[in-house]
Write an enzyme that holds these catalytic residues in place. Structure first.
Site, short mmCIF file in Angstrom:
data_model
loop_
_atom_site.label_atom_id
_atom_site.label_comp_id
_atom_site.label_asym_id
_atom_site.label_seq_id
_atom_site.Cartn_x
_atom_site.Cartn_y
_atom_site.Cartn_z
N ASP A 1 -31.59 37.98 24.64
CA ASP A 1 -29.94 37.78 25.05
C ASP A 1 -29.59 39.00 25.65
O ASP A 1 -28.82 38.92 26.51
CB ASP A 1 -29.28 37.42 23.72
CG ASP A 1 -29.68 36.00 22.95
OD1 ASP A 1 -30.33 35.21 23.94
OD2 ASP A 1 -29.48 35.73 21.79
N TRP B 1 -38.48 31.50 25.53
CA TRP B 1 -37.02 31.59 25.66
C TRP B 1 -36.38 30.59 24.60
O TRP B 1 -35.18 30.68 23.93
CB TRP B 1 -36.53 31.12 27.04
CG TRP B 1 -34.97 30.96 27.12
CD1 TRP B 1 -33.87 31.87 27.14
CD2 TRP B 1 -34.27 29.77 27.25
NE1 TRP B 1 -32.65 31.15 27.29
CE2 TRP B 1 -32.97 29.73 27.21
CE3 TRP B 1 -34.56 28.26 26.76
CZ2 TRP B 1 -31.94 28.91 27.00
CZ3 TRP B 1 -33.92 27.31 26.78
CH2 TRP B 1 -32.58 27.66 26.80
N GLU C 1 -31.10 22.19 21.95
CA GLU C 1 -32.27 22.04 22.54
C GLU C 1 -32.98 20.79 22.67
O GLU C 1 -34.17 20.42 23.22
CB GLU C 1 -33.21 23.20 21.91
CG GLU C 1 -33.05 24.60 22.45
CD GLU C 1 -32.18 25.27 21.20
OE1 GLU C 1 -31.73 24.34 20.46
OE2 GLU C 1 -32.36 26.40 21.17
N THR D 1 -22.66 33.94 24.72
CA THR D 1 -23.88 33.04 25.09
C THR D 1 -24.29 33.49 26.53
O THR D 1 -23.81 34.01 27.24
CB THR D 1 -23.43 31.52 25.55
OG1 THR D 1 -24.43 30.68 26.43
CG2 THR D 1 -22.06 31.35 26.02
N GLY D 2 -25.51 33.18 26.66
CA GLY D 2 -26.52 33.66 27.98
C GLY D 2 -25.82 33.06 29.34
O GLY D 2 -26.13 33.48 30.26
N ASP E 1 -35.90 28.59 21.37
CA ASP E 1 -35.88 29.13 20.26
C ASP E 1 -36.39 28.07 19.27
O ASP E 1 -37.10 28.58 18.01
CB ASP E 1 -34.70 29.50 19.38
CG ASP E 1 -34.03 30.99 19.83
OD1 ASP E 1 -35.16 31.81 19.91
OD2 ASP E 1 -33.05 31.25 19.58
N ARG F 1 -24.55 38.34 20.09
CA ARG F 1 -24.29 36.97 19.42
C ARG F 1 -23.70 37.18 18.16
O ARG F 1 -23.95 36.52 16.98
CB ARG F 1 -25.66 36.33 19.19
CG ARG F 1 -26.37 35.91 20.37
CD ARG F 1 -25.36 35.21 21.40
NE ARG F 1 -26.08 35.04 22.87
CZ ARG F 1 -25.95 36.02 23.79
NH1 ARG F 1 -25.26 36.84 23.65
NH2 ARG F 1 -26.73 35.97 24.81
N GLN G 1 -22.51 27.54 24.84
CA GLN G 1 -23.69 27.60 24.96
C GLN G 1 -24.31 26.23 25.29
O GLN G 1 -25.15 26.05 25.90
CB GLN G 1 -24.32 27.76 23.37
CG GLN G 1 -25.64 28.34 23.33
CD GLN G 1 -26.36 27.62 21.69
OE1 GLN G 1 -25.97 26.78 21.39
NE2 GLN G 1 -26.59 28.69 21.04
N HIS H 1 -26.92 27.80 29.64
CA HIS H 1 -27.67 28.81 29.93
C HIS H 1 -28.50 28.47 31.10
O HIS H 1 -28.63 29.21 32.31
CB HIS H 1 -28.25 29.64 28.95
CG HIS H 1 -29.07 30.86 28.79
ND1 HIS H 1 -29.52 31.63 27.90
CD2 HIS H 1 -29.22 31.59 29.99
CE1 HIS H 1 -30.01 32.69 28.54
NE2 HIS H 1 -29.98 32.91 29.90
C1 GLC Z 1 -29.54 30.54 21.83
C2 GLC Z 1 -30.11 31.79 21.59
C3 GLC Z 1 -30.94 32.20 22.76
C4 GLC Z 1 -32.28 31.14 23.18
C5 GLC Z 1 -31.32 30.01 23.48
C6 GLC Z 1 -32.30 28.90 23.46
O1 GLC Z 1 -28.81 30.65 22.87
O2 GLC Z 1 -29.33 32.89 21.60
O3 GLC Z 1 -31.77 33.46 22.67
O4 GLC Z 1 -32.93 31.55 24.26
O5 GLC Z 1 -30.58 29.48 22.29
O6 GLC Z 1 -33.24 28.50 22.56
#
Ligand code: GLC
Length: 809
Positions: free
Chosen positions: A367, A499, A644, A716-717, A501, A350, A697, A651
Site C-alpha cells: 500500500d 495484490w 474483492e 486507499t490505494g 488480499d 491504512r 476502496q 484502486h
Molecule cells: C486493500 C488492501 C490492499 C490490497 C487490496 C486488494 O485495499 O489495503 O493492500 O491490495 O485491498 O485486496
C-alpha cells in the site's frame, strides 16, 4: 440528493445539510498529532499513533448520535433552551437550526445559526505543534441582549492504547484522574509513576507509562467544570442532553476511578451585534505545557495567523500541479481533493479513519509503496524519504516485510523478518506476499524520472534483517527472490497474496497478475542497468523477462482474455469457469506491463467494457464466487458485489484508465474516469453515501442490492492510482530521465486545456490544443517560441519559466 458543494476558490467542500448519509470526514494535524473530524464535530485524536497514542476517544461503528466529539454546547441562560455549535449532539430541528460545515485542507469550520445566535468554530492543529485548537466565535444577531453559556466537552481516553481503553475496564478505569485550576483541566494517567516516558513492564498492549493531557480555555473565565464524564452527562442521559448543560452549570467534578473528560462552562454576555471568541486548546502534556500553550492565545489574532500559515503551507504544496480542462469535476479532483487525499493516505497508510480504527501500527508494504506514487509530482523529497524507509523494510532475501512499523528506524542488523518471533507476534503476519517488493520498481522509476536523481540507485540502505546494499542491489535481490518462487507454468507463486488480499495461492498456485508485474520489474531493472552502463545486467534481466513473457503467452492467454492464475492445474479466470471467469487486473496489467500484443489488448480490453464495466466503474471480476475456490478464494466470505467478490474495487480503476490511455483510447479512458469520480456523485449522495470529495476502496457491484454505494473512505490505494491515471495517463505529463514527455490521451471533445507544473524546479505553463478532436497524438510542441517536432522536451532546453504550446493531431 445533494448535501453540499465544492468551493474551489477556498479549496473547501461545503456541507450545507448536516444530516449527511454518513459522517463526512476530514483530517487535521500531522504525523506528530493526528486527528479526524466529521461534519458534526465527531472523531478522535492521537499522538503519533492511533493505536498507542489515542487522546480523544472515538467509539466505532455506533450510530453517530451515540459517539463523543469535540462538542460545544450553547445555552440561553434566560429561557433555558440549549443547542450545540455542530448539529450533533443536540440535534435541533433542522427547520430552525442551520449548520454549514467547511472541510478545508487540514482544517474544518463548522458554523451554526439558531435563535439569533451565530457561531463559527474553526478546528485545526497548528503547524508543527502537538495540540489541537477549537476556536469559536459567537455572535448575537438577535437584536436583544443575550446571556449565553458555552459548555465544552472532550472525552479523553483513559489509556493511550485504543483497545485497552475500550475493553480493559478493570484496569484502565483506575489509572486516570483529572484536576482543575484556572481555566485548565489536566488529566493524568499512571500519575504515581514519576518518570515520564519510561515504561513499567505491563501486560500485553498496556502502555505502562505516565501521560498527561491538558484542556485549556482562553478568552473567558471558566465558571464551572467537570473532569468526570458521568457527572457532566448525568445518569441515564447521553451527549444530546447532558445534565451539566440542562442545569446550566457543571458539577465541578474531578475524575477518580471513572472516565475523564473536559467539560467547562463560560458565560458570554452579548450586546446586540456583539461577537466574542473563546479558544479551547487540547493536547498531550502537563500543566506547564498547557499554560505555555494557553499563553500563546492571549495574543490577539493568533488563531487567524496560524490558520493562514497552515493554509498557505498546504495549499502551496498543491500548486506544483494545476489543470484547467473542460471538465470542472476532473479539475476539482486533480487540483484539490485527489491531491489532498494522496497526502492523507501517504501520511496514515491504512491506520486511522472512521473505518480503519487506527490500530494498525505501521505502513503496509504494498500500500505504502503505491501511495508514494500519488505525491511524487508534488513532494519528491518526502517521497524519497519514505522510499528509503520502505527499502530498509526489505529483507536480505529481497522479499519485503508485510508491515513496516511507524516507529521503524533505518539502521542495519535489526534482525526483522518473518523468522523473528517478535516481528510475527507484533504484526500477526506469518507469510510473505509475492507482490510487496514488486511495487518498488515502478515507484522508484517514477521518482527518478520526476527528479533526475539517478544517483538514488547508488545510495546504500540496510535490509530489515541483516546487511546492507545499494538501492540498485536491493532491486536485484527483489527480482532474485521472485525468480526463486516460480511454479510449474514458470509463473510467480501467489504466496500469502498477490495484490489481491483474498487470493491465497501459496506455493502451489500461480498468479498471472504478479507475473506481469515481475515482467515489468525486470524491464525496469534492465532500464536502470542500461543507464548505469551495466551491460551484463541488461542482458540478464532481458533474458529473464523474455522467458516470463513466453510463459505468460503460452499459459495465460485464452482466446479473449488473460486468465488470473492457477491452483495447481486448475485455471482461475477461464471462460470455462462458471464463477469468477473474467478478471480485471490481468487484462489491465497485460497492457501496463507491455506483455499484451496489440490484438490481445484490443480483445481483452473490449471484454472489460462488456463484462465488467457498470455505471459506477468496472468490477474486479465477474461473476462473483458463491460456491467455488475456497480456501484459495477468501473473497467467497464477502457477499456478492462486495469488495474483492465482484465489487468495483476502486484502486484498479486508475490502472484501467491508464491502460486505456496507453492504447490511445481517450474517450473510453475518460468515460471510466467519470464513472468513478466521486465529485460526479455530488448530486447522488443517497446512492454513493460516502463523501463526494474522496475516493473509496470499493463501490458495490452489480450483484449487490445497493449497487453504487461506496465504502472505506480516504485511506486507499485508489488515491494514488487515480492521480497517476489523471496526470500521466489522461493529461500525459510523463517526466523522463533527461526531460519530459507530453503526450495527452483525452476525450475527443476536449479542444483545449491548460496544465501548470513545476518540473525539477522549473515552471511549465502548458497549453494543449486539439483542433482536430483526436484522442491521442502530438503533432508539434512549441517551447518558448521554438518548435519541436516530437512530444519530448529535453530538460536542458528548459528555462526557469516556460511557455509551452502542444498541438495534438
Ligand atoms: C486493500 C488492501 C490492499 C490490497 C487490496 C486488494 O485495499 O489495503 O493492500 O491490495 O485491498 O485486496
Amino acid at each position: 440528493m445533494r448535501f453540499g458543494y465544492f468551493d474551489n476558490v477556498r479549496k473547501e467542500y461545503v456541507i450545507t445539510r448536516p444530516d449527511t448519509p454518513r459522517e463526512w470526514t476530514n483530517y487535521l494535524g500531522s504525523l506528530e498529532y493526528g486527528a479526524i473530524i466529521t461534519n458534526n464535530a465527531q472523531g478522535y485524536s492521537f499522538v503519533k499513533s492511533g493505536a498507542s497514542g489515542r487522546i480523544l476517544r472515538g467509539r466505532f461503528n455506533v450510530p453517530p448520535t451515540t459517539a463523543p466529539g469535540r462538542y460545544i454546547y450553547l445555552k440561553d441562560m434566560e429561557n433555558g433552551d440549549y443547542w450545540s455549535s455542530s448539529w450533533l449532539p443536540v440535534k435541533k430541528d433542522l427547520s430552525k437550526y442551520e449548520s454549514i460545515c467547511r472541510h478545508g485542507i487540514l482544517y474544518t469550520i463548522i458554523a451554526s445559526k439558531y435563535d439569533g445566535i451565530e457561531t463559527e468554530t474553526l478546528y485545526y492543529v497548528p503547524l508543527n505543534e502537538l495540540y489541537e485548537v477549537w476556536a469559536i466565535k459567537v455572535r448575537n444577531n438577535s437584536g436583544r441582549k443575550r446571556k449565553i453559556s458555552l459548555f465544552s466537552y472532550a472525552e479523553f481516553t483513559n489509556e493511550p492504547n485504543e483497545t485497552q481503553d475500550l475493553v480493559n475496564m478493570q484496569y484502565t478505569l483506575f489509572i486516570s484522574r483529572t484536576y482543575y485550576k484556572d481555566n485548565l483541566i489536566i488529566q493524568t494517567i499512571n500519575e504515581n509513576y514519576s518518570e515520564i516516558g519510561k515504561v513499567i513492564p505491563q501486560e500485553e498492549g498496556i502502555s505502562g507509562r505516565r501521560f498527561n493531557r491538558f484542556f485549556g480555555v482562553i478568552g473567558e473565565k471558566v465558571v464551572s467544570y467537570d473532569g468526570d464524564r458521568d457527572k457532566f452527562i448525568g445518569s441515564y442521559r447521553d451527549y444530546s442532553n447532558p445534565i451539566a448543560v440542562e442545569r446550566g452549570m457543571c458539577g465541578n467534578s474531578l475524575n477518580y476511578g471513572k472516565n475523564s473528560c473536559a467539560g467547562t462552562q463560560v458565560i458570554l454576555d452579548l450586546e446586540p451585534g456583539e461577537e466574542k471568541e473563546v479558544i479551547y486548546v487540547l493536547g498531550q502534556g502537563a500543566e506547564a505545557t498547557g499554560r505555555r500553550v494557553m499563553a500563546k492565545y492571549e495574543e490577539k489574532g493568533r488563531v487567524e495567523k496560524e490558520w493562514n500559515e497552515l493554509k498557505n503551507y498546504w495549499q502551496s504544496k498543491l500548486e506544483g500541479f494545476k489543470v484547467k480542462t473542460p471538465d470542472e469535476n476532473f479539475d476539482t479532483m486533480v487540483n484539490i481533493w485527489n491531491a489532498y487525499q494522496c497526502f492523507i493516505t501517504f501520511f496514515w497508510s491504512r491506520a486511522a479513519s472512521m473505518i480503519y480504527v487506527g490500530q494498525r501500527d505501521g505502513y503496509g508494504y504494498r500500500d505504502t509503496v503505491q501511495d508514494i506514487q500519488g505525491i511524487i509530482h508534488l513532494e519528491p523529497q518526502e517521497a524519497k524519504k519514505r522510499l528509503r524507509l520502505m527499502l530498509a523494510g526489505q529483507t536480505s532475501k529481497g522479499v519485503a516485510l508485510p508491515l513496516v512499523f511507524f516507529d521503524y528506524e533505518i539502521k542495519p542488523n535489526q534482525g526483522l523478518s518473518l523468522d523473528n518471533p517478535y516481528y510475527v507476534k507484533r504484526t500477526g503476519y506469518t507469510e510473505y506476499r509475492c507482490d510487496d517488493h514488486l511495487w518498488l520498481y515502478i515507484t522508484i522509476r517514477q521518482y527518478i524520472k520526476e527528479t533526475g536523481d539517478l544517483a538514488f540507485l547508488d545510495e546504500i540502505l540496510p535490509y530489515s534483517d541483516y546487511g546492507e546494499d545499494t538501492v540498485y542491489e536491493h532491486l536485484r535481490k527483489g527480482i532474485l527472490f521472485s525468480l526463486s518462487k516460480l511454479g510449474k507454468h514458470g509463473l510467480s507463486f501467489g504466496l500469502d497474496a498477490d495484490w489481491n488480499d483474498t487470493l491465497r495461492l501459496g506455493e502451489e498456485g500461480e498468479t498471472v497478475f504478479a507475473s506481469m508485474q515481475l515482467y515489468l520489474a525486470l524491464k525496469i531493472f534492465a532500464e536502470f542497468a542500461g543507464r548505469k552502463g551495466k551491460k551484463e545486467d541488461v542482458e540478464w534481466a532481458e533474458k529473464e523477462a523474455k522467458k516470463l513473457d513466453e510463459n505468460i503467452q503460452k499459459y495465460a492467454w485464452e482466446e479473449d482474455r488473460f486468465v488470473r492464475g492457477f491452483i495447481g492445474d486448475e485455471v482461475i479466470g477461464s471462460k470455462k469457469n462458471t464463477e469468477a471467469s473474467f478478471w480485471l487486473n490481468p487484462q489491465v496489467w497485460a497492457v501496463l506491463s507491455g506483455v499484451a500484443t496489440e490484438e490481445q489488448a484490443k480483445i481483452s480490453m473490449d471484454n472489460v467494457e462488456k463484462i465488467l464495466n457498470t455505471d459506477y466503474g468496472a468490477m474486479i471480476m465477474y461473476p462473483p464466487v458463491r460456491t467455488w475456490g475456497f480456501p484459495v478464494f477468501r473473497m467467497i466470505l464477502f457477499n456478492p458485489g462486495m469488495k474483492e467478490n465482484a465489487g468495483i474495487f476502486c484502486h484498479p480503476q486508475g490502472w484501467l484508465i491508464k491502460a486505456e490511455t496507453i492504447l490511445g483510447n481517450g474517450d473510453r479512458a475518460f468515460k471510466y474516469y467519470q464513472e468513478v469520480n466521486p465529485a460526479n456523485m455530488n448530486d447522488k449522495a443517497e446512492i454513493r453515501e460516502a463523501e463526494p470529495y474522496v475516493h473509496c476502496q470499493f463501490v458495490e457491484g452489480k450483484d449487490s442490492p445497493y449497487h453504487g454505494r461506496a465504502h472505506v473512505h480516504w485511506l486507499t490505494g485508489t488515491a494514488s492510482s487515480m492521480m497517476v491515471a489523471a496526470v500521466e495517463g489522461i493529461l500525459g505529463i510523463k517526466p523522463d530521465y533527461d526531460g519530459i514527455v507530453i503526450d495527452p490521451c483525452v476525450p475527443s471533445h476536449w479542444k483545449e486545456f491548460y496544465i501548470e507544473k513545476v518540473f525539477r524546479g522549473k515552471k511549465l505553463r502548458i497549453k494543449v490544443e486539439n483542433p482536430n478532436g483526436v484522442q491521442k497524438g502530438v503533432k508539434t510542441i512549441n517551447l518558448n517560441g521554438k518548435e519541436i517536432r516530437s512530444n519530448f522536451i529535453l530538460e536542458k532546453d528548459l528555462k526557469d519559466d516556460n511557455e509551452i504550446i502542444v498541438i495534438m493531431g
